[in-house]
Design an enzyme around this catalytic site. Structure first.
Site, PDB file in Angstrom:
ATOM      1  N   GLU A 124     -15.401  -4.434   9.289  1.00 28.08           N
ATOM      2  CA  GLU A 124     -14.060  -4.240   9.827  1.00 28.08           C
ATOM      3  C   GLU A 124     -13.918  -2.802  10.283  1.00 28.08           C
ATOM      4  OE1 GLU A 124     -11.438  -5.099   6.580  1.00 28.08           O
ATOM      5  OE2 GLU A 124     -11.769  -3.167   5.615  1.00 28.08           O
ATOM      6  N   TYR A 162      -8.950   4.132  -5.448  1.00 29.49           N
ATOM      7  CA  TYR A 162      -7.834   5.051  -5.600  1.00 29.49           C
ATOM      8  C   TYR A 162      -7.547   5.513  -7.026  1.00 29.49           C
ATOM      9  CZ  TYR A 162      -7.052   3.364  -0.921  1.00 29.49           C
ATOM     10  OH  TYR A 162      -7.225   3.039   0.393  1.00 29.49           O
ATOM     11  N   GLU A 211       0.818  -1.213   0.000  1.00 28.65           N
ATOM     12  CA  GLU A 211       0.000   0.000   0.000  1.00 28.65           C
ATOM     13  C   GLU A 211       0.856   1.270   0.000  1.00 28.65           C
ATOM     14  OE1 GLU A 211      -3.838  -0.273   2.270  1.00 28.65           O
ATOM     15  OE2 GLU A 211      -2.813  -1.950   3.207  1.00 28.65           O
ATOM     16  N   ARG A 267     -12.167   4.224  11.177  1.00 28.20           N
ATOM     17  CA  ARG A 267     -13.354   4.219  10.326  1.00 28.20           C
ATOM     18  C   ARG A 267     -13.931   2.825  10.423  1.00 28.20           C
ATOM     19  NH1 ARG A 267     -11.604   3.700   5.140  1.00 28.20           N
ATOM     20  NH2 ARG A 267     -12.373   1.571   5.242  1.00 28.20           N
ATOM     21  N   SER A 290      -7.099  -1.646   1.783  1.00 27.45           N
ATOM     22  CA  SER A 290      -7.257  -1.038   0.458  1.00 27.45           C
ATOM     23  C   SER A 290      -7.711  -2.036  -0.604  1.00 27.45           C
ATOM     24  CB  SER A 290      -5.953  -0.367   0.006  1.00 27.45           C
ATOM     25  OG  SER A 290      -5.591   0.660   0.896  1.00 27.45           O
ATOM     26  N   GLY A 336      -7.670   6.212   4.888  1.00 31.10           N
ATOM     27  CA  GLY A 336      -7.047   7.100   3.923  1.00 31.10           C
ATOM     28  C   GLY A 336      -7.556   8.527   4.012  1.00 31.10           C
ATOM     29  N   ASN A 360     -10.844   0.337  10.211  1.00 33.33           N
ATOM     30  CA  ASN A 360      -9.565   0.748   9.648  1.00 33.33           C
ATOM     31  C   ASN A 360      -8.936   1.721  10.629  1.00 33.33           C
ATOM     32  OD1 ASN A 360      -7.523   2.095   8.070  1.00 33.33           O
ATOM     33  ND2 ASN A 360      -8.538   1.311   6.238  1.00 33.33           N
ATOM     34  N   ASP A 392     -16.674  -0.018   9.221  1.00 34.48           N
ATOM     35  CA  ASP A 392     -17.415  -0.382   8.012  1.00 34.48           C
ATOM     36  C   ASP A 392     -18.455  -1.449   8.341  1.00 34.48           C
ATOM     37  OD1 ASP A 392     -15.494   1.267   6.968  1.00 34.48           O
ATOM     38  OD2 ASP A 392     -14.409  -0.305   5.895  1.00 34.48           O
TER      39      ASP A 392
END
Length: 357
Positions: free
Chosen positions: A308, A254, A15, A293, A185, A314, A310, A295
């Protein structure tokens, strides 16, 4: 006085490029009246390069990929440099690293040993949040609803591949998702609808990690929420991902920039309260700090499943986390300033801990 903020980015990880995009966006958003900004680049080979103070935003990632003599990470620490050089050290480090060797507790542990304040989660939360198997085990213990899952290490799979595939088919069925356990990602993730696709997905996922996780398919909307804070975390509004493909993969996140993001998501007050509650419980179960964050999947029946968290989401122009907080009334520069404040708060608390008898 301005805070000397070190942006730590790059990293020895698949990443790496994502981290560069994050660093570019954060650098552009920083309030130069409050921060002196210093770039700290980790190459793909793991070399550290500390640059001179950035006078202003850089325009592209190429400018962040510095080429110079490698330095030791120890130059960052006030406690490990000569007194006459102390003014050149960093007050707070912002680890904008994604994936292994950065988001997984390794860099956090190093910064802990050097007693440097840093933005975001500590060693435990970072490590557990990166390893999807450990994370889901912790969520299960915390009573959070989630998809059924199983996992394998490479050696186990190599001993009897057929048995591994049969276990997935028996316990989860098709379709299912195969993922490296320690990447984010959407790198190395595949949705499988049959044995042939499952075999190919195992092969690919094991290229990125020695451990993989396989999850049952949950049919539902993809909902995300931001968490901000230390011991008293709070939540943002919720957002919804509307992928144009079968799932929200690396290219959609991305490169394309055309995946639908609905902020705020259209959900009921009861659904928001449930998502809010689960996000805070997940944050506390991991002993989170700074930010996550979270999800979720929201089914048409109104069931909520945590997917999950994070621990270093990002900050690219397409990233959900800063967008969620912008809609909650926290601007990009304010968000970064708050994260730095939380880092200093957590660091100061740690200084009160007694280490001698």
């Amino acid at each position: 006085m301005k805070i000397k903020l070190g942006l730590l980015y790059g990293g020895k990880s698949a990443e790496h490029q994502v981290s560069l995009q994050t660093a570019l966006a954060v650098n552009k958003a920083l309030d130069r009246t409050k921060f002196d900004v210093y770039p700290i680049y980790i190459t793909e080979q793991g070399q550290w390069i500390k640059g001179e103070r950035l006078e202003g935003p850089v325009e592209n990632v190429a400018a962040l990929q510095m080429k110079a003599d490698a330095v030791s990470p120890l130059v960052l620490s006030k406690e490990m440099v000569p007194a006459e050089a102390a003014e050149e050290t960093i007050d707070v480090v912002f680890p904008l690293l994604h994936g292994p060797n950065g988001e997984d507790g390794t860099v956090q542990g190093m910064l802990e040993l050097m007693n440097i304040p840093y933005v975001g989660n500590g060693v435990l939360a970072s490590a557990a949040g990166m390893d999807k198997v450990i994370m889901k085990n912790i969520f299960a213990q915390a009573g959070l609803p989630q998809a059924n899952y199983t996992w394998f290490v490479r050696r186990e799979w190599e001993k009897d591949r057929t048995a591994a595939y049969e276990k997935v088919e028996k316990e989860l069925g098709y379709p299912c998702f195969v993922k490296p356990a320690n990447l984010g990602s959407s790198v190395g993730i595949n949705k499988c609808k049959n044995r042939e696709e499952l075999e190919a997905a195992f092969e690919e996922a094991f290229q990125f990690d020695r451990k993989i996780i396989i999850e049952e398919n949950i049919v539902g909307r993809e909902i995300e929420i931001g968490v901000l804070g230390n011991d008293e975390p709070r939540c943002s509004v919720v957002g919804e991902i509307v992928p144009k493909k079968e799932f929200y993969d690396y290219k959609a996140k991305y490169m394309d920039g055309d995946t639908g993001l609905i902020i705020p998501a259209e959900i009921t007050a009861a659904e928001y309260e449930m998502i809010h509650d689960y996000a805070i419980r997940a944050f506390k179960a991991l002993d989170g700090a700074g930010l996550t964050r979270a999800d979720f999947f929201l089914t048409k029946e109104g069931q909520v499943y945590i997917n999950e968290v994070n621990t270093m989401p990002g900050f690219t122009p397409f990233s959900m986390f800063p967008l969620l907080w912008q809609h909650a009334g926290v601007s990009y520069p304010e968000l970064i300033q708050e994260l730095v404040r939380l880092a200093i708060e957590r660091h100061e608390e740690k200084q009160t801990i007694k280490y001698t008898m």
